[in-house]
Design an enzyme around this catalytic site. Structure first.
Site, PDB file in Angstrom:
ATOM      1  N   LYS A 125       0.826  -1.217   0.000  1.00 24.05           N
ATOM      2  CA  LYS A 125       0.000   0.000   0.000  1.00 24.05           C
ATOM      3  C   LYS A 125       0.855   1.259   0.000  1.00 24.05           C
ATOM      4  O   LYS A 125       0.463   2.273  -0.556  1.00 24.05           O
ATOM      5  CB  LYS A 125      -0.978   0.003   1.174  1.00 24.05           C
ATOM      6  CG  LYS A 125      -2.033  -1.076   1.015  1.00 24.05           C
ATOM      7  CD  LYS A 125      -3.421  -0.675   1.430  1.00 24.05           C
ATOM      8  CE  LYS A 125      -4.396  -1.734   0.939  1.00 24.05           C
ATOM      9  NZ  LYS A 125      -5.698  -1.711   1.555  1.00 24.05           N
ATOM     10  N   LYS A 155      -4.036 -11.575  -6.993  1.00 20.52           N
ATOM     11  CA  LYS A 155      -5.370 -11.792  -6.409  1.00 20.52           C
ATOM     12  C   LYS A 155      -6.406 -10.807  -6.978  1.00 20.52           C
ATOM     13  O   LYS A 155      -6.052  -9.690  -7.360  1.00 20.52           O
ATOM     14  CB  LYS A 155      -5.323 -11.719  -4.877  1.00 20.52           C
ATOM     15  CG  LYS A 155      -5.392 -10.340  -4.293  1.00 20.52           C
ATOM     16  CD  LYS A 155      -5.814 -10.375  -2.817  1.00 20.52           C
ATOM     17  CE  LYS A 155      -6.024  -8.942  -2.347  1.00 20.52           C
ATOM     18  NZ  LYS A 155      -6.693  -8.780  -1.098  1.00 20.52           N
ATOM     19  N   LYS A 203     -10.496  -5.356  -5.124  1.00 21.75           N
ATOM     20  CA  LYS A 203     -11.476  -4.329  -5.456  1.00 21.75           C
ATOM     21  C   LYS A 203     -10.810  -3.037  -5.895  1.00 21.75           C
ATOM     22  O   LYS A 203     -11.449  -2.161  -6.445  1.00 21.75           O
ATOM     23  CB  LYS A 203     -12.468  -4.108  -4.319  1.00 21.75           C
ATOM     24  CG  LYS A 203     -11.894  -3.849  -2.970  1.00 21.75           C
ATOM     25  CD  LYS A 203     -13.032  -3.799  -1.958  1.00 21.75           C
ATOM     26  CE  LYS A 203     -12.639  -4.293  -0.638  1.00 21.75           C
ATOM     27  NZ  LYS A 203     -12.644  -3.809   0.534  1.00 21.75           N
TER      28      LYS A 203
HETATM   29  P1  ATP Z   1      -7.828  -4.304  -1.635  1.00 24.67           P
HETATM   30  O1  ATP Z   1      -7.356  -5.339  -2.598  1.00 24.67           O
HETATM   31  O2  ATP Z   1      -8.441  -3.121  -2.264  1.00 24.67           O
HETATM   32  O3  ATP Z   1      -6.835  -3.977  -0.572  1.00 24.67           O
HETATM   33  P2  ATP Z   1      -9.480  -6.408  -0.765  1.00 24.67           P
HETATM   34  O4  ATP Z   1     -10.277  -6.746  -1.965  1.00 24.67           O
HETATM   35  O5  ATP Z   1      -8.360  -7.282  -0.367  1.00 24.67           O
HETATM   36  O6  ATP Z   1      -9.019  -4.920  -0.855  1.00 24.67           O
HETATM   37  P3  ATP Z   1     -10.372  -6.324   1.957  1.00 24.67           P
HETATM   38  O7  ATP Z   1     -11.374  -5.437   2.571  1.00 24.67           O
HETATM   39  O8  ATP Z   1      -8.959  -6.074   2.293  1.00 24.67           O
HETATM   40  O9  ATP Z   1     -10.523  -6.298   0.410  1.00 24.67           O
HETATM   41  O10 ATP Z   1     -10.743  -7.816   2.246  1.00 24.67           O
HETATM   42  C1  ATP Z   1     -11.942  -8.277   2.797  1.00 24.67           C
HETATM   43  C2  ATP Z   1     -11.889  -9.767   2.965  1.00 24.67           C
HETATM   44  O11 ATP Z   1     -11.926 -10.396   1.698  1.00 24.67           O
HETATM   45  C3  ATP Z   1     -10.619 -10.282   3.646  1.00 24.67           C
HETATM   46  O12 ATP Z   1     -10.955 -11.321   4.533  1.00 24.67           O
HETATM   47  C4  ATP Z   1      -9.792 -10.801   2.521  1.00 24.67           C
HETATM   48  O13 ATP Z   1      -8.915 -11.822   2.926  1.00 24.67           O
HETATM   49  C5  ATP Z   1     -10.860 -11.321   1.571  1.00 24.67           C
HETATM   50  N1  ATP Z   1     -10.397 -11.257   0.186  1.00 24.67           N
HETATM   51  C6  ATP Z   1     -10.066 -10.154  -0.501  1.00 24.67           C
HETATM   52  N2  ATP Z   1      -9.705 -10.457  -1.747  1.00 24.67           N
HETATM   53  C7  ATP Z   1      -9.821 -11.804  -1.861  1.00 24.67           C
HETATM   54  C8  ATP Z   1      -9.597 -12.739  -2.915  1.00 24.67           C
HETATM   55  N3  ATP Z   1      -9.190 -12.349  -4.110  1.00 24.67           N
HETATM   56  N4  ATP Z   1      -9.826 -14.041  -2.676  1.00 24.67           N
HETATM   57  C9  ATP Z   1     -10.249 -14.456  -1.476  1.00 24.67           C
HETATM   58  N5  ATP Z   1     -10.480 -13.640  -0.442  1.00 24.67           N
HETATM   59  C10 ATP Z   1     -10.273 -12.326  -0.616  1.00 24.67           C
END
Ligand code: ATP
Ligand code: LTN
Length: 334
Positions: free
Chosen positions: A115, A197, A200
């Site tokens: 980040k 991965k 969002k």
């Molecule tokens: P960003 O990528 O913008 O940092 P994010 O999509 O990882 O955000 P978070 O709010 O950090 O979103 O994650 C929310 C939950 O979703 C966490 O438990 C995280 O482990 C899970 N998660 C996020 N992305 C994935 C993914 N691609 N596959 C499985 N679980 C995910």
């Protein structure tokens, strides 16, 4: 706790629009676990401000996320669904735990490294101490189990280290939490770069399926998903795109990898991708409808928000009072 159930805590940030990765990796497991545990599911809006947010958008997204928790099937009468910012204990405990966390530990967090590379113009102290706030979230409710995606494991390890360090000094104050990683869907990958991965905050809209995408868009995104030139629907590391689509299909339909390989044994990628798209639509469409219905019921949602903030405050205060005594804060005069 209220009953003899073990405690579960988890949260999601109200930044960006939720993806299928968030749903399959997190929310879906939450629902499965919600009967077995006393659950706290927070919209962690305090974490969100570690990167700049537009205030109106943050407020809107936080509400949409809370609505989605309920729409996805979490009963807000049984599960404590609330905004982190409504419970001041999170900030209070985070401060205390900051004093039990080392700079070296925080410097090693990969999310901080990622980040700060991404937001080089705003490497604020909050971004650095983000994992301490997360530790406070979890320890405040004496959580036994924390369902997260694999990307959050490092933060959970740190939470355990901080809790053990604190307990070593002051006695058994905190429950040491265990991670819970779902078997399927633990890491849904980008549809465009399947070694990364699904996120969002990805700039390429085709890389992620958003929970609010229309069926048309979902089908199109699946059709365009990057695969390979091997041409076989087999679950292996050499075919990361196909592997990811199998994971998605498996998670949406409940079918095993073996069953899926068999189902598409003699099929091409086109047919498979269409089936994946349809499976995703069949999961997301009902969720979208329920979210739209709930959004209109302002009084109901407001009631839930108020009630659950009070419930979370009650439980968090129990831990906070104990922590404050242990570290030597003077007693309040009442
Ligand atoms: P960003 O990528 O913008 O940092 P994010 O999509 O990882 O955000 P978070 O709010 O950090 O979103 O994650 C929310 C939950 O979703 C966490 O438990 C995280 O482990 C899970 N998660 C996020 N992305 C994935 C993914 N691609 N596959 C499985 N679980 C995910
Ligand atoms: N850091 C997590 C969100 C989060 C969380 C938590 C998850 C904040 N506090 C406590 C589980 C438990 C993330 O970015 N996914």
């Amino acid at each position: 706790m209220l009953n003899d159930k073990k405690v579960l805590f988890s949260g999601m940030q109200a930044t960006g629009n939720l993806t299928l990765g968030n749903y399959l990796g997190a929310l879906k497991n939450w629902i499965t676990l919600s009967d077995e545990y006393e659950c706290f599911y927070s919209v962690v809006d305090m974490h969100s401000i570690t990167v700049r947010q537009d205030p109106a958008t943050l407020r809107k997204r936080a509400r949409a996320l809370l609505t989605l928790y309920i729409a996805a099937g979490l009963d807000p009468k049984k599960n404590c669904i609330y905004y982190q910012s409504h419970v001041s204990g999170h900030a209070e405990l985070a401060w205390i735990l900051n004093c039990f966390t080392y700079m070296g530990e925080l410097s090693r967090m990969t999310q901080f490294k990622d980040k700060s590379a991404k937001h080089a113009d705003n490497i604020n102290a909050g971004l650095f101490t983000y994992p301490v706030l997360m530790a406070a979230d979890i320890l405040l409710y004496q959580a036994d189990v924390v369902p997260v995606g694999v990307d959050q494991m490092q933060h959970l390890e740190l939470t355990r280290d901080i809790a053990m360090r604190f307990n070593n000094i002051y006695g058994d104050v905190f429950t040491i939490p265990e991670p819970y990683i779902g078997k399927i869907g633990a890491k849904i990958m980008s549809l465009q770069e399947p070694t990364k991965k699904m996120s969002k905050s990805d700039e390429n809209p085709n890389a992620s399926i958003y929970l609010m995408d229309s069926p048309d868009v979902i089908l199109k995104k699946c059709k365009r998903a990057v695969t390979d030139s091997i041409g076989e629907i087999k679950y292996n590391e050499d075919q990361p795109g196909v592997k990811n689509l199998i994971d998605i299909y498996s998670s949406c339909t409940g079918k095993s990898v073996k069953e899926i390989e068999k189902e598409f044994e003699n099929e091409g990628y086109g047919v498979f991708k269409e089936a994946v798209g349809e499976a995703v639509v069949s999961v997301l469409e009902p969720l979208q409808k329920e979210a739209a219905r709930l959004e209109k019921d302002k009084a109901y949602l407001d009631g839930i928000i108020k009630e659950n903030a009070e419930k979370a405050t009650y439980f968090s205060n129990k831990t906070l009072r104990k922590v404050k005594r242990k570290i030597g804060y003077p007693d309040m005069i009442r």
